[in-house]
Design a protein around this motif. Structure first.
Motif, PDB file in Angstrom:
ATOM      1  N   LEU A  53       0.857  -1.181   0.000  1.00  0.00           N
ATOM      2  CA  LEU A  53       0.000   0.000   0.000  1.00  0.00           C
ATOM      3  C   LEU A  53       0.895   1.234   0.000  1.00  0.00           C
ATOM      4  CD1 LEU A  53      -2.693  -1.045   2.650  1.00  0.00           C
ATOM      5  CD2 LEU A  53      -2.724  -1.378   0.167  1.00  0.00           C
ATOM      6  N   ALA A  54       0.936   1.942  -1.097  1.00  0.00           N
ATOM      7  CA  ALA A  54       1.785   3.128  -1.196  1.00  0.00           C
ATOM      8  C   ALA A  54       1.147   4.287  -0.441  1.00  0.00           C
ATOM      9  CB  ALA A  54       1.986   3.505  -2.662  1.00  0.00           C
ATOM     10  N   PRO A  55       1.939   5.040   0.304  1.00  0.00           N
ATOM     11  CA  PRO A  55       1.361   6.157   1.063  1.00  0.00           C
ATOM     12  C   PRO A  55       1.147   7.382   0.184  1.00  0.00           C
ATOM     13  CG  PRO A  55       3.716   6.043   1.453  1.00  0.00           C
ATOM     14  CD  PRO A  55       3.374   4.877   0.567  1.00  0.00           C
ATOM     15  N   THR A  56       0.296   8.276   0.665  1.00  0.00           N
ATOM     16  CA  THR A  56       0.118   9.587   0.058  1.00  0.00           C
ATOM     17  C   THR A  56       0.450  10.635   1.113  1.00  0.00           C
ATOM     18  OG1 THR A  56      -2.230   9.617   0.680  1.00  0.00           O
ATOM     19  CG2 THR A  56      -1.677   8.773  -1.513  1.00  0.00           C
ATOM     20  N   GLY A  57       0.689  11.860   0.669  1.00  0.00           N
ATOM     21  CA  GLY A  57       1.005  12.923   1.610  1.00  0.00           C
ATOM     22  C   GLY A  57       1.787  14.024   0.939  1.00  0.00           C
ATOM     23  N   VAL A  58       1.977  15.111   1.650  1.00  0.00           N
ATOM     24  CA  VAL A  58       2.660  16.280   1.093  1.00  0.00           C
ATOM     25  C   VAL A  58       4.162  16.241   1.340  1.00  0.00           C
ATOM     26  CG1 VAL A  58       0.606  17.712   1.308  1.00  0.00           C
ATOM     27  CG2 VAL A  58       2.221  17.599   3.208  1.00  0.00           C
ATOM     28  N   ALA A  59       4.624  15.309   2.164  1.00  0.00           N
ATOM     29  CA  ALA A  59       6.053  15.211   2.493  1.00  0.00           C
ATOM     30  C   ALA A  59       6.330  13.801   2.994  1.00  0.00           C
ATOM     31  CB  ALA A  59       6.435  16.237   3.563  1.00  0.00           C
ATOM     32  N   PRO A  60       7.610  13.378   2.940  1.00  0.00           N
ATOM     33  CA  PRO A  60       7.947  12.029   3.434  1.00  0.00           C
ATOM     34  C   PRO A  60       8.062  11.943   4.952  1.00  0.00           C
ATOM     35  CG  PRO A  60       9.895  13.099   2.569  1.00  0.00           C
ATOM     36  CD  PRO A  60       8.764  14.032   2.297  1.00  0.00           C
ATOM     37  N   ALA A  61       7.620  12.969   5.675  1.00  0.00           N
ATOM     38  CA  ALA A  61       7.686  12.945   7.136  1.00  0.00           C
ATOM     39  C   ALA A  61       6.647  11.982   7.698  1.00  0.00           C
ATOM     40  CB  ALA A  61       7.461  14.346   7.685  1.00  0.00           C
TER      41      ALA A  61
END
Length: 377
Positions: A85-93
């Motif tokens: 399951l690949a993550p989503t988000g605005v940054a790799p934090a």
């Protein structure tokens, strides 16, 4: 540029290794044993699953989860689909990443959460979502992390990650040696119980022993001429690694090697599986990156001008020489394009053992290249 003198200077390597990468590579076997013990203490070997899951879903941050999913999917074969399951988000934090279950996930599916951190709120939310859907949840993370509480709240099984005291000193790179085995080993033991793959306790002990033998052959005290990992690192100086793999287990090992080169050494690499790699990379070897593509390189100022980047084939194999193989064709293609080639092939053994040897040797090579390149820059 590569500081080749540093490769044969154990004290200098230790001083340059501020992230403990060599120590992590040397302790990979110990991580496997510790992780297997933690899994046994958590009751893995007493589990009596109703049957194989319809699908196995794996979630976690960065390269660690990617490589774990790749390896488990390769070892499981067609038994049950293994999907990351690949993550989503605005940054790799860790606080910015979010994961979502696919719409079809339900009570006959298994969710594996693997992270060397365990503080990601998105993974805790994923565990809650899986509980509402009826998915079985298993988590591997540092003990007493927020994820441990989330997995417990989802009535799942939490397996403490095998860590070392120095792991808490600074965050580990996702491709750092040791992290993969700390996450992968308990999941191998779990999926062995489900019948999805074969990884009994004696097989994991053999993996640990093989990792120890590689550490003895590739350790910093072994000179470059007798050390296959240092030799490969020296050969990849100022080169574009073109990683070709042959055999089921070599595929994920090659992909991990390319990722480790990029993350640890800052070296780009391309990777493909034989025999299709010959067609996929044929134009690359015939183009400006070919070793014989720059006839004026003889007249280059060795002091003022950086060396031109040329391809070097790295052939990783896990098949015996006598079987059906594209290796001779690969050597011919490299020779026809004046491209040097490095070869690594593990000793005989089970699939897990040969896979472990390929991963360990390329991990050491990536670390040596990272340390010697950084010292030279």
């Amino acid at each position: 540029m590569l500081d080749e003198a540093l490769l044969d200077n154990p004290e200098g390597l230790a001083e340059a290794d501020r992230r403990g990468l060599l120590r992590g590579a040397a302790e990979a076997g110990a991580r496997v044993r510790t992780a297997a013990r933690h899994a046994a203490e958590a009751g893995i070997h007493t589990l009596k699953p109703d049957g194989r899951p319809r699908a196995v879903l794996i979630a976690g941050p960065g390269a660690a989860a990617t490589h774990t999913a790749d390896l488990l999917g390769t070892l499981a074969g067609a038994g049950s689909p293994v999907t990351r399951l690949a993550p989503t988000g605005v940054a790799p934090a860790s606080g910015a990443l979010r994961w979502e279950l696919p719409g079809w996930a339900g009570s006959v599916d298994l969710l594996l959460i693997a992270t060397p951190d365990g503080t990601e709120p998105g993974l805790s939310l994923l565990a809650e979502q899986a509980y509402r859907r009826g998915c079985t949840v298993v988590g591997v993370a540092p003990a007493r992390s927020p994820l441990a509480e989330a997995v417990d709240g989802a009535h799942g099984l939490f397996l403490p990650m095998a860590t070392a005291p120095y792991d808490v000193e600074e965050p580990l790179a996702a491709s750092a040696p040791g992290v993969l085995w700390a996450l992968l080993t308990p999941l191998l033991a779990l999926l062995d119980r489900t019948g999805l793959l074969t990884a009994p306790p004696d097989a994991l002990n053999k993996v640990a022993d093989r990792l120890d033998r590689v550490a003895e052959r590739c350790g910093p005290a072994i000179a470059t001429y007798a050390n296959p990992a240092k030799t490969l690192a020296a050969e990849l100086a100022d080169a574009l690694p073109v990683v070709w793999t042959e055999g089921t287990s070599a595929g994920p090992a090659g992909r991990r090697f390319a990722a480790a080169l990029a993350e640890l050494s800052g070296v780009p690499a391309v990777v493909a599986e034989l025999p299709e790699a010959l067609a996929a990379h044929g134009a690359l070897l015939a183009g400006p990156l070919a070793a014989g593509a720059d006839p004026d390189d003889f007249f280059r100022d060795r002091v003022e001008e950086p060396p031109a980047l040329h391809a070097r084939v790295v052939l990783l194999r896990d098949r015996p020489i006598g079987s059906l193989t594209a290796a001779p064709a690969a050597r011919d293609v490299a020779l026809d394009h004046d491209t040097p080639i490095s070869e690594l092939e593990p000793e005989e053994g089970g699939e897990l053992e040969t896979l472990a040897e390929l991963i360990a040797m390329t991990d050491f090579a990536a670390v040596y290249l990272a340390l010697a390149s950084r010292a030279a820059s």
